[in-house]
Write an enzyme that holds these catalytic residues in place. Structure first.
Site, short mmCIF file in Angstrom:
data_model
loop_
_atom_site.label_atom_id
_atom_site.label_comp_id
_atom_site.label_asym_id
_atom_site.label_seq_id
_atom_site.Cartn_x
_atom_site.Cartn_y
_atom_site.Cartn_z
N LEU A 151 0.84 -1.20 0.00
CA LEU A 151 0.00 0.00 0.00
C LEU A 151 0.87 1.25 0.00
O LEU A 151 1.60 1.50 0.95
CB LEU A 151 -0.90 0.02 1.23
CG LEU A 151 -1.71 -1.26 1.49
CD1 LEU A 151 -2.62 -1.08 2.69
CD2 LEU A 151 -2.52 -1.64 0.25
N GLY A 198 -1.01 6.57 -0.01
CA GLY A 198 -1.30 7.64 0.96
C GLY A 198 -0.44 8.88 0.75
O GLY A 198 0.60 8.83 0.09
N ARG A 208 2.00 13.43 7.64
CA ARG A 208 2.83 13.63 8.84
C ARG A 208 4.31 13.85 8.51
O ARG A 208 5.09 14.26 9.36
CB ARG A 208 2.67 12.42 9.79
CG ARG A 208 1.35 12.42 10.52
CD ARG A 208 1.04 11.09 11.19
NE ARG A 208 0.60 10.08 10.23
CZ ARG A 208 0.25 8.84 10.56
NH1 ARG A 208 0.32 8.45 11.82
NH2 ARG A 208 -0.14 7.98 9.62
N LYS A 262 5.42 10.23 0.81
CA LYS A 262 6.12 9.57 1.92
C LYS A 262 6.99 8.40 1.46
O LYS A 262 8.15 8.31 1.86
CB LYS A 262 5.12 9.07 2.96
CG LYS A 262 5.78 8.27 4.06
CD LYS A 262 4.93 8.13 5.29
CE LYS A 262 3.81 7.15 5.12
NZ LYS A 262 3.11 6.93 6.40
N THR A 318 -6.76 2.41 3.98
CA THR A 318 -6.01 1.20 3.63
C THR A 318 -6.93 0.10 3.11
O THR A 318 -6.49 -0.79 2.36
CB THR A 318 -5.21 0.69 4.84
OG1 THR A 318 -6.06 0.65 5.99
CG2 THR A 318 -4.02 1.58 5.14
N GLY A 368 -2.13 1.47 15.42
CA GLY A 368 -3.43 0.91 15.78
C GLY A 368 -3.24 -0.08 16.92
O GLY A 368 -2.27 -0.85 16.93
N GLU A 391 -7.99 2.02 15.68
CA GLU A 391 -7.02 3.05 15.30
C GLU A 391 -6.87 4.06 16.42
O GLU A 391 -7.83 4.33 17.16
CB GLU A 391 -7.48 3.75 14.01
CG GLU A 391 -7.37 2.88 12.78
CD GLU A 391 -5.99 2.27 12.63
OE1 GLU A 391 -5.02 3.03 12.47
OE2 GLU A 391 -5.87 1.03 12.69
N ASN A 446 37.91 24.35 -14.92
CA ASN A 446 37.09 23.64 -15.92
C ASN A 446 35.87 24.42 -16.35
O ASN A 446 35.14 24.00 -17.23
CB ASN A 446 36.65 22.27 -15.36
CG ASN A 446 35.80 22.41 -14.11
OD1 ASN A 446 35.94 23.36 -13.36
ND2 ASN A 446 34.91 21.46 -13.89
N TYR A 447 35.63 25.56 -15.76
CA TYR A 447 34.36 26.27 -15.98
C TYR A 447 34.64 27.73 -16.29
O TYR A 447 35.39 28.39 -15.57
CB TYR A 447 33.53 26.13 -14.69
CG TYR A 447 32.14 26.69 -14.76
CD1 TYR A 447 31.28 26.33 -15.80
CD2 TYR A 447 31.66 27.53 -13.77
CE1 TYR A 447 29.99 26.83 -15.86
CE2 TYR A 447 30.37 28.03 -13.81
CZ TYR A 447 29.53 27.68 -14.86
OH TYR A 447 28.26 28.16 -14.90
C1 UD1 Z 1 -1.72 1.76 9.72
C2 UD1 Z 1 -2.76 0.88 10.39
C3 UD1 Z 1 -2.43 0.80 11.86
C4 UD1 Z 1 -1.04 0.24 12.04
C5 UD1 Z 1 0.00 1.03 11.23
C6 UD1 Z 1 1.33 0.27 11.21
C7 UD1 Z 1 -4.84 1.18 9.13
C8 UD1 Z 1 -6.20 1.79 9.14
N1 UD1 Z 1 -4.07 1.45 10.19
O1 UD1 Z 1 -1.84 3.05 10.31
O2 UD1 Z 1 -3.37 -0.03 12.53
O3 UD1 Z 1 -0.67 0.23 13.41
O4 UD1 Z 1 -0.42 1.18 9.88
O5 UD1 Z 1 2.35 1.01 10.64
O6 UD1 Z 1 -4.52 0.44 8.22
N2 UD1 Z 1 -2.32 3.98 2.19
C9 UD1 Z 1 -2.90 3.79 0.96
N3 UD1 Z 1 -4.12 4.35 0.72
C10 UD1 Z 1 -4.76 5.11 1.64
C11 UD1 Z 1 -4.17 5.29 2.91
C12 UD1 Z 1 -2.95 4.72 3.16
O7 UD1 Z 1 -2.34 3.12 0.10
O8 UD1 Z 1 -5.87 5.59 1.34
C13 UD1 Z 1 -0.98 3.41 2.45
C14 UD1 Z 1 0.02 4.46 2.83
O9 UD1 Z 1 0.71 4.95 1.67
C15 UD1 Z 1 0.95 3.72 3.78
C16 UD1 Z 1 0.09 2.61 4.34
O10 UD1 Z 1 -1.06 2.53 3.53
O11 UD1 Z 1 2.04 3.14 3.09
C17 UD1 Z 1 -0.32 2.87 5.76
O12 UD1 Z 1 -0.97 4.12 5.83
P1 UD1 Z 1 -0.75 5.11 7.04
O13 UD1 Z 1 -1.57 6.32 6.81
O14 UD1 Z 1 0.68 5.31 7.30
O15 UD1 Z 1 -1.41 4.25 8.21
P2 UD1 Z 1 -1.12 4.37 9.75
O16 UD1 Z 1 -1.89 5.52 10.30
O17 UD1 Z 1 0.30 4.31 10.04
CA CA Z 2 2.06 4.26 8.85
#
Ligand code: UD1
Ligand code: CA
Length: 435
Positions: free
Chosen positions: A10, A13, A17, A24, A84, A137, A151, A361-362
């Site tokens: 995944l 996102g 942060r 990211k 996610t 989470g 979460e 050189n420049y």
């Molecule tokens: C997520 C978990 C959390 C866990 C943590 C571990 C969920 C809801 N929460 O939280 O329980 O403890 O990871 O690191 O899954 N992403 C997408 N599409 C989106 C949103 C996110 O592809 O719409 C991807 C982001 O790019 C990232 C990953 O999913 O690589 C996790 O997303 P992030 O927002 O970092 O989740 P956390 O809040 O860390």
């Molecule tokens: Ca994360």
């Protein structure tokens, strides 16, 4: 033998942060984007790797395609299906066993994922226990096992004290995902479809969820630049250990930085404070304290202390001393002991570069090349105005500015203003009595 496996990463996102213009997953760890490290580990386990993209998807796709051909990209509709869980909507895994990884956990290795491949449960999920669980989470566990994941933003005060956290890796049967993804709701603090809610839905139907205890060394999630720096520390320790075991000597290894693409052969030594980046290749070479080597090749050479070897340099059988900067140059069998700038230069065997030599050189608009043959002696404080070719067996006297485009073999070059001597000047200037 493990059953065939599909891996979904995944990476759609925003990563707000990080407080950055860059997505990211494209932030570098040891010279490669975070996502690169995860994809590399995933490809070691299967031929079916899908990366879910959306935010800056062209840049993310290009960064991965540059290194890996056989990755499938799927675009998430983050407007309609954020979160996610929404990320998995259009993914079609090839195999029955599906491993889902967050794209922000660059420290996973193929070995650390092995435990997820053998599970007999409907879902295997990663857990670690943290002193400070903030940002993750929380995993609610009852007498009968994992119940659900809450979460941080949705947790009540009691749930916030839970120290078991979801590390962000899950092994599902494909049928489980097919059944529960459409049932996810976005009625939560973030208005997102949480993949993590699949756990509670599956448990309600009596499916088995197996928790797998993992370590932060491999499963740390990166959300902020502070997390990025902490992950870098772990990655660097691994890279150094790997190379020390392969025979690279390191003094105060904790102070040495090495990009993941750097390679060493033969017997190399690195002193404290050394930084080596890009696809540098070092063979039987010694890099002394506080030197920087960028995207260059060093063979049978010693460099530093405090030298700067910039990209596209090739240094062979050569001694480079302190405060020497080399850029895009090829040096073979050369001595450049002190305080020089050698840029866009090719310098051949037996040539000595005196202190303070500069290749100019420049000209403010373009860069030009310098070619220096064998057994040339460049005296201290020589400037070579490029473009310039100096053939073999030439002596250039100290302080000379070489303005000729071409210097033939055998000559002495010398350009100096004639020295003047004014008797007793010092005493008259300062109004002092002559001794
Ligand atoms: C997520 C978990 C959390 C866990 C943590 C571990 C969920 C809801 N929460 O939280 O329980 O403890 O990871 O690191 O899954 N992403 C997408 N599409 C989106 C949103 C996110 O592809 O719409 C991807 C982001 O790019 C990232 C990953 O999913 O690589 C996790 O997303 P992030 O927002 O970092 O989740 P956390 O809040 O860390
Ligand atoms: Ca994360």
């Amino acid at each position: 033998m493990n059953e065939p496996l599909s891996i979904i990463i995944l990476a759609a996102g925003k990563g707000s942060r990080m407080k950055s213009q860059t997505a990211k997953v494209l932030h570098d760890i040891s010279g490669r984007p975070m996502l690169y490290h995860i994809v590399k580990s995933a490809l070691a386990l299967t031929d079916d790797v899908t990366v879910v993209v959306s935010h800056q998807k062209e840049a993310v796709t290009a960064a991965i395609r540059e290194h890996f051909e056989s990755v499938t990209f799927v675009t998430q509709d983050t407007e309609r299906f954020p979160g996610t869980g929404g990320a998995l909507k259009n993914v079609a895994p090839r195999y029955d066993n599906v491993l889902v990884l967050n794209g922000d956990m660059p420290l996973v290795t193929p070995e650390s994922l092995q435990g997820f491949l053998q599970g007999g449960a409907d879902i295997t999920m990663s857990i670690f226990d943290l002193e400070d669980p903030s940002g993750y989470g929380r995993v609610v566990i009852s007498d009968v096992g994992v119940e659900r994941i809450v979460e941080e933003k949705d947790a009540n005060a009691a749930e916030l004290t839970i120290r078991h956290v979801n590390a962000g890796v899950y092994a599902f049967r494909k049928s489980v995902l097919e059944r529960y993804l459409p049932r996810l709701s976005n009625a939560n603090a973030q208005g997102e479809y949480y993949l993590t809610d699949v756990i509670a839905l599956a448990r309600a139907d009596g499916l088995s969820v197996e928790p797998l205890l993992v370590d932060e060394e491999h499963f740390k999630g990166v959300n902020s630049k502070a997390d990025l720096a902490a992950a870098e520390v772990i990655m660097q320790r691994r890279i150094r250990e790997k190379w020390m075991l392969a025979g690279v000597g390191m003094q105060l290894p904790e102070t040495i930085y090495i990009d993941e693409a750097v390679t060493f052969e033969g017997e190399c030594r690195l002193e404290n404070g050394v930084r080596i980046t890009g696809e540098s290749r070092l063979v039987n070479s010694h890099v002394k304290a506080y030197s920087v080597v960028e995207e260059s090749v060093l063979i049978d050479s010693d460099v530093g202390p405090m030298a700067h070897i910039r990209p596209a340099s090739r240094i062979e059988g050569t001694h480079i001393g302190n405060f020497v900067e080399v850029k895009k140059s090829t040096l073979r069998g050369v001595k450049a002991g002190h305080l020089s700038y050698l840029g866009d230069a090719t310098i051949d065997e037996g040539t000595n570069i005196g202190a303070g030599v500069i290749t100019c050189n420049y000209d403010g608009r373009k860069k030009y090349e310098t070619r220096i043959g064998k057994n040339v002696f460049l005296g201290s404080d020589t400037q070579v105005i490029a473009p310039c070719t100096i053939e073999d067996d030439v002596i250039v006297a100290a302080g000379t500015t070489v303005t000729s485009r071409h210097v033939e073999s055998g000559v002495l070059l010398l350009s100096r203003a004639k020295i003047r001597k004014v008797e007793h000047f010092f005493y008259s200037f300062f109004g002092k009595e002559r001794p």
